[in-house]
Motif scaffolding. Structure first.
Motif, short mmCIF file in Angstrom:
data_model
loop_
_atom_site.label_atom_id
_atom_site.label_comp_id
_atom_site.label_asym_id
_atom_site.label_seq_id
_atom_site.Cartn_x
_atom_site.Cartn_y
_atom_site.Cartn_z
N ARG A 165 -51.54 -27.22 -10.89
CA ARG A 165 -52.20 -28.49 -11.11
C ARG A 165 -53.14 -28.36 -12.31
N SER A 166 -53.06 -29.34 -13.24
CA SER A 166 -53.90 -29.27 -14.44
C SER A 166 -54.65 -30.57 -14.63
N GLY A 167 -55.78 -30.47 -15.34
CA GLY A 167 -56.57 -31.66 -15.65
C GLY A 167 -55.89 -32.49 -16.73
N ASP A 189 -55.17 -35.86 -12.65
CA ASP A 189 -54.59 -34.53 -12.80
C ASP A 189 -53.08 -34.66 -12.70
N TRP A 190 -52.39 -33.70 -13.26
CA TRP A 190 -50.94 -33.72 -13.18
C TRP A 190 -50.47 -32.39 -12.64
N THR A 191 -49.30 -32.41 -12.06
CA THR A 191 -48.76 -31.20 -11.44
C THR A 191 -47.49 -30.79 -12.16
N ARG A 212 -46.52 -30.94 -20.46
CA ARG A 212 -46.84 -31.93 -19.44
C ARG A 212 -45.71 -32.97 -19.37
#
Ligand SMILES: [Zn+2]
Length: 99
Positions: free
Chosen positions: A82-84, A74-76, A97
């Motif tokens: 927070r996203s997948g 996941d990234w922030t 992103r």
């Protein structure tokens, strides 16, 4: 209402509807019955279709339905959301992103 996906694979269409539902996006499956008419109607018209109820969800739905480029962590986002790994944008603020 907006169509976001169609396929002869009814199970897949239902699976994707469940994915959307898990994200809080209301969607309905159409033409479910038509797939049994295959052979009598042109195949393209017999596909089960996935429609989202609220057009405002279209952008997010397409992100969810897009093929995953790769699995990963996941990234922030800078905004803290927070996203997948399948998301190329932050759904909350729309930022790309990082990286
Ligand atoms: Zn953000």
């Amino acid at each position: 209402m907006k169509r976001v996906f169609s396929s002869h694979n009814l199970q897949l269409v239902h699976h994707l509807r469940n994915l959307l539902a898990a994200e809080g996006i209301r969607a309905v499956v159409r033409n479910e019955m038509l797939s049994s008419a295959m052979g009598e109607l042109p195949p393209a018209e017999c596909q089960a279709e996935l429609w989202i109820v609220d057009v405002a969800d279209a952008w997010r739905a397409e992100e969810i339905l897009a093929p995953r480029p790769a699995d990963g962590p996941d990234w922030t986002c800078a905004c803290g959301e927070r996203s997948g790994p399948q998301f190329t944008h932050c759904w909350r603020c729309g930022a790309y992103r990082p990286g």
